[in-house]
Design an enzyme around this catalytic site. Sequence first.
Site, PDB file in Angstrom:
ATOM      1  N   GLU A  33      46.131  41.432  38.220  1.00  0.00           N
ATOM      2  CA  GLU A  33      47.905  42.559  39.106  1.00  0.00           C
ATOM      3  C   GLU A  33      49.048  41.526  38.683  1.00  0.00           C
ATOM      4  O   GLU A  33      48.882  40.100  39.329  1.00  0.00           O
ATOM      5  CB  GLU A  33      47.363  41.905  41.008  1.00  0.00           C
ATOM      6  CG  GLU A  33      48.236  42.664  41.113  1.00  0.00           C
ATOM      7  CD  GLU A  33      48.519  42.708  43.098  1.00  0.00           C
ATOM      8  OE1 GLU A  33      49.560  43.022  43.208  1.00  0.00           O
ATOM      9  OE2 GLU A  33      47.146  42.503  42.870  1.00  0.00           O
ATOM     10  N   HIS A  45      43.300  28.678  36.349  1.00  0.00           N
ATOM     11  CA  HIS A  45      43.528  29.417  35.276  1.00  0.00           C
ATOM     12  C   HIS A  45      42.834  30.617  35.262  1.00  0.00           C
ATOM     13  O   HIS A  45      41.863  30.858  36.407  1.00  0.00           O
ATOM     14  CB  HIS A  45      43.481  28.194  34.303  1.00  0.00           C
ATOM     15  CG  HIS A  45      41.806  27.998  34.802  1.00  0.00           C
ATOM     16  ND1 HIS A  45      41.277  27.442  34.360  1.00  0.00           N
ATOM     17  CD2 HIS A  45      40.365  29.211  33.895  1.00  0.00           C
ATOM     18  CE1 HIS A  45      39.421  27.069  34.442  1.00  0.00           C
ATOM     19  NE2 HIS A  45      39.860  28.419  33.548  1.00  0.00           N
ATOM     20  N   HIS A  48      40.366  41.225  42.092  1.00  0.00           N
ATOM     21  CA  HIS A  48      41.414  40.864  40.937  1.00  0.00           C
ATOM     22  C   HIS A  48      42.199  39.999  41.107  1.00  0.00           C
ATOM     23  O   HIS A  48      41.756  39.050  42.213  1.00  0.00           O
ATOM     24  CB  HIS A  48      42.578  42.516  40.922  1.00  0.00           C
ATOM     25  CG  HIS A  48      42.690  42.107  42.072  1.00  0.00           C
ATOM     26  ND1 HIS A  48      43.064  43.059  43.069  1.00  0.00           N
ATOM     27  CD2 HIS A  48      44.626  41.521  42.686  1.00  0.00           C
ATOM     28  CE1 HIS A  48      43.946  43.537  44.146  1.00  0.00           C
ATOM     29  NE2 HIS A  48      44.653  42.488  44.285  1.00  0.00           N
ATOM     30  N   GLU A  55      43.528  29.845  30.385  1.00  0.00           N
ATOM     31  CA  GLU A  55      42.194  29.483  29.331  1.00  0.00           C
ATOM     32  C   GLU A  55      41.639  30.822  28.189  1.00  0.00           C
ATOM     33  O   GLU A  55      41.351  31.666  28.800  1.00  0.00           O
ATOM     34  CB  GLU A  55      40.990  28.923  30.187  1.00  0.00           C
ATOM     35  CG  GLU A  55      39.722  28.365  29.443  1.00  0.00           C
ATOM     36  CD  GLU A  55      38.535  27.622  30.005  1.00  0.00           C
ATOM     37  OE1 GLU A  55      37.482  27.332  30.242  1.00  0.00           O
ATOM     38  OE2 GLU A  55      38.298  27.904  31.338  1.00  0.00           O
TER      39      GLU A  55
END
Length: 146
Positions: A62, A80, A5, A123
């Site tokens: 998260e 990003h 994550h 993005e």
Amino acid sequence: MQYLHTMVRVHDLEQSLNFYCDLLGLQEVSRKDVEKGRFTLVFLAAPIDIERAKKDQAPMLELTYNWDPQTYRGGRNFGHLAFRVENIYELCQKLMDNGVIINRPPRDGHMAFVRSPDNISIELLQKGDNLPPEEPWTSMENIGEW
């Protein structure tokens, strides 16, 4: 190695959930309130990844919300988050209609950048082939940093 994550600290959990879930389309997989540490963790996944996220706890985003006010700096130096989307024009229009600035419009029918409520660069990439260029996107200028 397995990617699990990405963690992003957020100032306003409800505002962030509105952005990531209601506007971008992610879904909440789990939530944990940690009273002793005074924070909440919310794990999100893209709809196509929900079953895998539940099984493997990956791939997820998260959101960490600290209950006591804190100042975070450097949204741009974070880098990003990237999401593949079904129709970049439709999503960018939905985001704009809800007050989100399109920092880098999808002029090429392929890529756009926006920012989360906490200034994290997001993005957006068109799934499959680029969409044919169309207005108003082709004429839009970049706004701010992305």
